[in-house]
Design a protein around this motif. Structure first.
Motif, PDB file in Angstrom:
ATOM      1  N   TYR A 191       2.128  -5.463   8.151  1.00 55.48           N
ATOM      2  CA  TYR A 191       2.921  -5.050   6.988  1.00 55.48           C
ATOM      3  C   TYR A 191       3.973  -6.100   6.640  1.00 55.48           C
ATOM      4  N   THR A 208       7.042  -6.630   3.412  1.00 51.18           N
ATOM      5  CA  THR A 208       7.682  -5.911   2.313  1.00 51.18           C
ATOM      6  C   THR A 208       7.104  -6.300   0.952  1.00 51.18           C
ATOM      7  N   LEU A 240       4.456  -3.993  -0.902  1.00 48.26           N
ATOM      8  CA  LEU A 240       4.801  -2.885  -1.774  1.00 48.26           C
ATOM      9  C   LEU A 240       4.675  -3.286  -3.243  1.00 48.26           C
ATOM     10  N   GLN A 299       0.968  -3.537  -4.192  1.00 50.76           N
ATOM     11  CA  GLN A 299       0.334  -2.238  -4.409  1.00 50.76           C
ATOM     12  C   GLN A 299       0.860  -1.565  -5.678  1.00 50.76           C
ATOM     13  N   GLN A 300       2.130  -1.771  -5.993  1.00 51.55           N
ATOM     14  CA  GLN A 300       2.657  -1.227  -7.247  1.00 51.55           C
ATOM     15  C   GLN A 300       1.950  -1.865  -8.445  1.00 51.55           C
ATOM     16  N   LEU A 352       1.720   5.995  -2.508  1.00 52.73           N
ATOM     17  CA  LEU A 352       2.073   4.691  -1.936  1.00 52.73           C
ATOM     18  C   LEU A 352       3.344   4.803  -1.106  1.00 52.73           C
ATOM     19  N   GLN A 353       4.340   5.531  -1.615  1.00 56.20           N
ATOM     20  CA  GLN A 353       5.595   5.699  -0.873  1.00 56.20           C
ATOM     21  C   GLN A 353       5.352   6.385   0.465  1.00 56.20           C
ATOM     22  N   VAL A 376       4.119   3.873   2.938  1.00 52.05           N
ATOM     23  CA  VAL A 376       5.212   3.049   3.458  1.00 52.05           C
ATOM     24  C   VAL A 376       6.001   3.831   4.511  1.00 52.05           C
TER      25      VAL A 376
END
Length: 209
Positions: free
Chosen positions: A78, A80, A83, A86-87, A185-186, A189
């Motif tokens: 992973y 950061t 994110l 993916q957004q 998605l959140q 995470v």
């Protein structure tokens, strides 16, 4: 090491799949286009190079490992920046009403020109050869579901089938879907950062769903 992705020809996909099933020493670098329907019991490692778009996707993909009951390792790497990636995918997956209507009109206008009935030509027309912008591919998927396009026997070529009624596309529904995708998605995470028993996290997640 083999590479597998959605743009490969059906023949190439089948050849790679067959070799993957038969061999036990093959490393396969793949997008999530690979995985559905894979029936190989002795996969020992599943490594994600970036966070998936949802907990459901991650759970389905790691479920390919260790089906023979022997130990298997699933590793998620992973960063950061994942994110934001993916957004961006979620934005592409949910093209707005105007983009979808213009895509449908492009295929309707070119229905008698088979060479124009492809994802590549739509991308050239709609996003000006930006190969990183995947809205054209996702618009095509939605147009297929709505019956506007039909798949042909020729790889990545389509046939126009039905006019798209603008009133059939509801903007509030599209906004709700995008928000739902962002929430999924959140949750993924949150799963990555969870420091407790991840099995409990998964149990709670799917019970809530």
């Amino acid at each position: 090491v083999y590479i597998y992705h959605g743009a490969l020809s059906p023949r190439s996909k089948k050849n790679i799949y067959d070799e993957f099933i038969e061999r036990d020493d093959l490393v396969l670098c793949a997008t999530n286009a690979f995985g559905m329907g894979v029936d190989k019991p002795d996969i020992r490692y599943v490594i994600h190079a970036q966070v998936p778009g949802s907990v459901e996707a991650y759970y389905q993909e790691i479920g390919r490992a260790g089906r023979d009951g022997k130990p298997a390792l699933c590793l998620l790497i992973y960063d950061t920046d994942d994110l934001a990636i993916q957004q961006q995918f979620i934005e592409w997956m949910n093209p707005d009403k105007d983009f979808l209507l213009r895509s449908a009109q492009f295929f309707e206008d070119n229905q008698d020109r088979p060479e124009q009935m492809s994802a590549n030509t739509l991308r050239d027309h709609m996003v000006y050869r930006d190969s990183g912008d995947l809205r054209a591919e996702y618009a095509i998927r939605e147009l297929e579901k709505r019956g506007v396009l039909e798949v042909t026997d020729e790889h990545w070529r389509f046939r126009f089938a039905e006019h798209l009624d603008p009133d059939a596309i509801m903007e509030p529904d599209r906004d709700d879907k995008k928000l739902h995708d962002l929430k999924r998605l959140q949750k993924c995470v949150e799963f990555v950062h969870f420091e407790g028993d991840r099995k409990l996290f998964l149990n709670d997640y799917f019970l809530d769903e």
